[in-house]
Design an enzyme around this catalytic site. Structure first.
Site, mmCIF file in Angstrom:
data_model
loop_
_atom_site.group_PDB
_atom_site.id
_atom_site.type_symbol
_atom_site.label_atom_id
_atom_site.label_comp_id
_atom_site.label_asym_id
_atom_site.label_seq_id
_atom_site.Cartn_x
_atom_site.Cartn_y
_atom_site.Cartn_z
ATOM 1 N N LYS A 102 -65.186 22.464 119.629
ATOM 2 C CA LYS A 102 -65.219 21.132 119.475
ATOM 3 C C LYS A 102 -63.956 20.706 118.632
ATOM 4 C CE LYS A 102 -67.894 18.468 116.809
ATOM 5 N NZ LYS A 102 -69.179 17.946 116.524
ATOM 6 N N HIS B 203 -51.712 12.942 91.368
ATOM 7 C CA HIS B 203 -52.852 13.507 92.305
ATOM 8 C C HIS B 203 -52.447 14.597 93.165
ATOM 9 C CE1 HIS B 203 -56.717 13.742 94.063
ATOM 10 N NE2 HIS B 203 -56.741 12.563 94.565
ATOM 11 N N LYS C 16 -43.842 15.203 81.667
ATOM 12 C CA LYS C 16 -45.084 15.763 82.172
ATOM 13 C C LYS C 16 -44.746 17.021 83.134
ATOM 14 C CE LYS C 16 -49.093 13.044 81.759
ATOM 15 N NZ LYS C 16 -50.366 12.564 82.678
ATOM 16 N N GLY D 26 -48.536 19.859 87.841
ATOM 17 C CA GLY D 26 -49.485 21.260 88.218
ATOM 18 C C GLY D 26 -50.051 21.852 86.835
ATOM 19 N N PHE D 27 -50.295 20.839 85.871
ATOM 20 C CA PHE D 27 -50.849 21.511 84.552
ATOM 21 C C PHE D 27 -51.879 20.100 84.147
ATOM 22 C CE2 PHE D 27 -47.742 24.488 84.763
ATOM 23 C CZ PHE D 27 -48.132 25.503 84.308
ATOM 24 N N HIS E 187 -56.084 18.592 83.659
ATOM 25 C CA HIS E 187 -56.898 18.101 84.566
ATOM 26 C C HIS E 187 -57.644 17.071 83.941
ATOM 27 C CE1 HIS E 187 -59.971 17.924 87.620
ATOM 28 N NE2 HIS E 187 -59.012 18.338 88.519
ATOM 29 N N ARG F 146 -59.951 27.011 90.538
ATOM 30 C CA ARG F 146 -59.308 27.337 91.743
ATOM 31 C C ARG F 146 -57.969 28.070 91.425
ATOM 32 N NH1 ARG F 146 -59.105 20.972 93.520
ATOM 33 N NH2 ARG F 146 -58.542 21.127 91.304
ATOM 34 N N ASP G 298 -52.911 22.959 91.789
ATOM 35 C CA ASP G 298 -51.605 22.574 92.837
ATOM 36 C C ASP G 298 -50.424 23.385 92.220
ATOM 37 O OD1 ASP G 298 -52.442 20.476 94.302
ATOM 38 O OD2 ASP G 298 -52.553 18.964 92.471
ATOM 39 N N ARG H 246 -58.702 18.337 102.537
ATOM 40 C CA ARG H 246 -59.841 17.159 101.863
ATOM 41 C C ARG H 246 -60.208 16.119 102.742
ATOM 42 N NH1 ARG H 246 -59.748 15.920 96.372
ATOM 43 N NH2 ARG H 246 -59.777 18.187 96.213
HETATM 44 N N1 COA Z 1 -47.694 18.097 81.133
HETATM 45 C C1 COA Z 1 -47.340 17.801 79.857
HETATM 46 N N2 COA Z 1 -48.204 17.113 78.838
HETATM 47 C C2 COA Z 1 -49.499 16.854 79.700
HETATM 48 C C3 COA Z 1 -49.600 16.993 80.922
HETATM 49 C C4 COA Z 1 -48.818 17.873 81.660
HETATM 50 N N3 COA Z 1 -49.005 18.172 82.793
HETATM 51 N N4 COA Z 1 -50.996 16.945 81.074
HETATM 52 C C5 COA Z 1 -51.482 16.295 79.993
HETATM 53 N N5 COA Z 1 -50.520 16.159 79.253
HETATM 54 C C6 COA Z 1 -50.517 15.355 77.647
HETATM 55 C C7 COA Z 1 -50.185 13.940 77.911
HETATM 56 O O1 COA Z 1 -48.696 13.727 77.614
HETATM 57 C C8 COA Z 1 -51.235 13.525 76.837
HETATM 58 O O2 COA Z 1 -50.625 13.846 75.542
HETATM 59 P P1 COA Z 1 -50.530 12.659 74.454
HETATM 60 O O3 COA Z 1 -51.943 12.394 74.050
HETATM 61 O O4 COA Z 1 -49.590 13.141 73.317
HETATM 62 O O5 COA Z 1 -49.786 11.165 74.923
HETATM 63 C C9 COA Z 1 -52.488 14.414 76.756
HETATM 64 O O6 COA Z 1 -51.971 15.581 77.271
HETATM 65 C C10 COA Z 1 -53.336 13.885 77.779
HETATM 66 O O7 COA Z 1 -52.800 13.473 78.866
HETATM 67 P P2 COA Z 1 -53.385 12.222 79.995
HETATM 68 O O8 COA Z 1 -52.539 12.131 81.035
HETATM 69 O O9 COA Z 1 -53.816 11.210 79.291
HETATM 70 O O10 COA Z 1 -54.733 13.285 80.311
HETATM 71 P P3 COA Z 1 -55.722 12.998 81.587
HETATM 72 O O11 COA Z 1 -57.020 13.793 81.393
HETATM 73 O O12 COA Z 1 -55.522 11.391 81.939
HETATM 74 O O13 COA Z 1 -54.614 13.592 82.558
HETATM 75 C C11 COA Z 1 -53.817 14.489 84.505
HETATM 76 C C12 COA Z 1 -54.992 14.316 83.858
HETATM 77 C C13 COA Z 1 -54.055 15.358 85.743
HETATM 78 C C14 COA Z 1 -53.471 12.956 85.061
HETATM 79 C C15 COA Z 1 -52.432 14.953 83.575
HETATM 80 O O14 COA Z 1 -52.989 16.177 83.029
HETATM 81 C C16 COA Z 1 -51.473 15.074 84.492
HETATM 82 O O15 COA Z 1 -50.543 14.060 84.800
HETATM 83 N N6 COA Z 1 -50.787 16.126 84.946
HETATM 84 C C17 COA Z 1 -49.760 16.401 85.755
HETATM 85 C C18 COA Z 1 -50.054 16.002 87.344
HETATM 86 C C19 COA Z 1 -51.038 17.038 87.908
HETATM 87 O O16 COA Z 1 -50.460 18.259 87.844
HETATM 88 N N7 COA Z 1 -51.771 16.340 88.702
HETATM 89 C C20 COA Z 1 -52.593 17.183 89.332
HETATM 90 C C21 COA Z 1 -54.155 17.187 89.040
HETATM 91 S S1 COA Z 1 -55.086 18.474 89.974
#
Ligand code: COA
Length: 374
Positions: free
Chosen positions: A71, A221, A254, A257-258, A260, A269, A311, A336
């Protein structure tokens, strides 16, 4: 000083609905799709089996699997009107914008109507995605208007063959297959939640998926795999990577790729795709990108206590498969789409319009001032 986040920011940690589709980072469970561990699925299943399981509720038996594969194959053909639209999108466009337009256009040509054929609609969109992106890519870059129906059993094989015009090795097709499995489903992430919000208004499947594509596009994202590649390819040795990342951190950048929003210690993963990245690097005879990635991972652990998400090594793995960087996030879309569509159907099955409350932080009362006095 970092601005303090207001209560409820980003809905972090709040239960915004219920699902039987996946667990994300739950103690003792990790990442599971309908109870199956991601480690087992990525080793034993094909992406099509996983998509079927998410959309239809059970792992397919042999005849269900054969029928489902046939399909999906029959849904690979694109309508001429859609091809015409894709031909008009310039090669300089971002492939995520192409997919967004492609999915929306398909909704004009094949509207869902009532929801009685919703799983067929989902299958059609899923099977059309690889065709849309590769058709546009080959047309805009090489001027070739190709047929998108191929005999490949899996989407992984079909995608690579359409993209490159060459037969992929079994190893490469399987690596892509595994990446699609890893991307298939992930709880109420931003794009899936977008799809569910759209579904909760009783909108059509194409609108739900189109909205989800737009949400996935951002670098916080799905766009993180592309952004991670942009960073690692700048380094030509472990030493450069070590110094470069430390410099970026000192500048408060930032590192894509780091980190979550849900996982606290690791993204389950990561080890799966990391192993694939290593294997692919060795088999293409170029391990530099893998080594640079390892160094970045080490620095991030030491300096920030942050772990790689899926990622990060996806970037080097896709690069080793010969996939252009801008096509990384579209592959996330293809994987996805199965999860998005399953979430749309789950939302519809027990629907409540999603409409959260807002915390108001504006002025108490504003006094009207005539235009001439402002
Ligand atoms: N590189 C550097 N610092 C990072 C970081 C990264 N990838 N991810 C988080 N931090 C730090 C932030 O600067 C923050 O520091 P502070 O408290 O001194 O300001 C702290 O960690 C918390 O970060 P925050 O963005 O508020 O946490 P969150 O839980 O909302 O973020 C993500 C989750 C995924 C948005 C965040 O980790 C990020 O932006 N990652 C990079 C994008 C990414 O890889 N996205 C794919 C997700 S699968």
């Amino acid at each position: 000083m970092a601005k303090k986040k207001l209560e409820g920011a980003g809905l972090r940690g709040q239960v915004a609905g219920h699902t039987a589709l996946s667990t994300v980072g739950k103690a003792g469970k990790g990442l599971t799709y309908r109870g199956y561990a991601i480690e087992e699925l990525s080793e034993k299943a094909t992406f099509e089996e996983v998509a079927y399981m998410l959309l239809y509720g059970n792992l397919p038996n042999q005849s269900e699997y054969d029928n489902y594969s046939s399909k999906l194959k029959s849904y690979r053909k694109l309508p001429e009107e859609l091809k015409e639209v894709l031909q008009r999108i310039p090669g300089s466009a971002h492939p995520m914008d192409v997919l967004r337009t492609g999915c929306s256009m398909l909704g004009n040509l094949e509207p869902e109507g009532d929801f009685s054929n919703q799983s067929e609609t989902a299958d059609r969109i899923l099977a059309a995605m690889p065709s849309i992106i590769t058709y546009w890519y080959r047309f805009s870059h090489e001027g070739e208007s190709m047929e998108t129906e191929t005999d490949h059993l899996t989407i992984g094989g079909q995608f690579l063959s359409l993209l490159t015009g060459k037969e992929p090795s079994e190893e490469h097709a399987r690596a892509l297959d595994v990446s699609l499995i890893l991307y298939a489903e992930h709880g109420f992430n931003a794009s899936t939640f977008t799809a569910r919000i759209c579904a909760s208004t009783l909108s059509d499947m194409h609108s739900c998926i189109t909205g989800a594509i737009g949400t996935l596009r951002g670098p916080l994202h799905g766009g993180a795999n592309e952004a991670a590649m942009g960073m690692i390819e700048k380094f030509s040795s472990r030493e450069e990577a070590n110094e470069g990342v430390k410099r970026m951190l000192a500048n408060k950048e930032k590192i894509m790729g780091f980190g979550h929003a849900v996982y606290t210690n690791e993204d389950p993963r990561n080890k799966i795709i990391k192993a694939w990245s290593k294997k692919l690097g060795e088999s293409v005879g170029d391990t530099l990108l893998y080594e640079v990635s390892e160094e970045v991972e080490k620095v991030m652990a030491e300096e920030k206590n942050l772990f790689a998400n899926t990622d990060f090594y996806m970037a080097s793995a896709y690069h080793y498969l010969g996939i252009p960087t801008q096509i990384f996030t579209p592959l996330f879309v293809i994987g996805r789409t199965s999860g998005w569509a399953a979430n749309v159907m789950e939302q519809r099955a027990d629907n409540t319009l999603i409409r959260p409350s807002e915390g108001y932080i504006g002025p108490d009362k504003s006094d009207w001032v005539d235009m001439s006095d402002r």
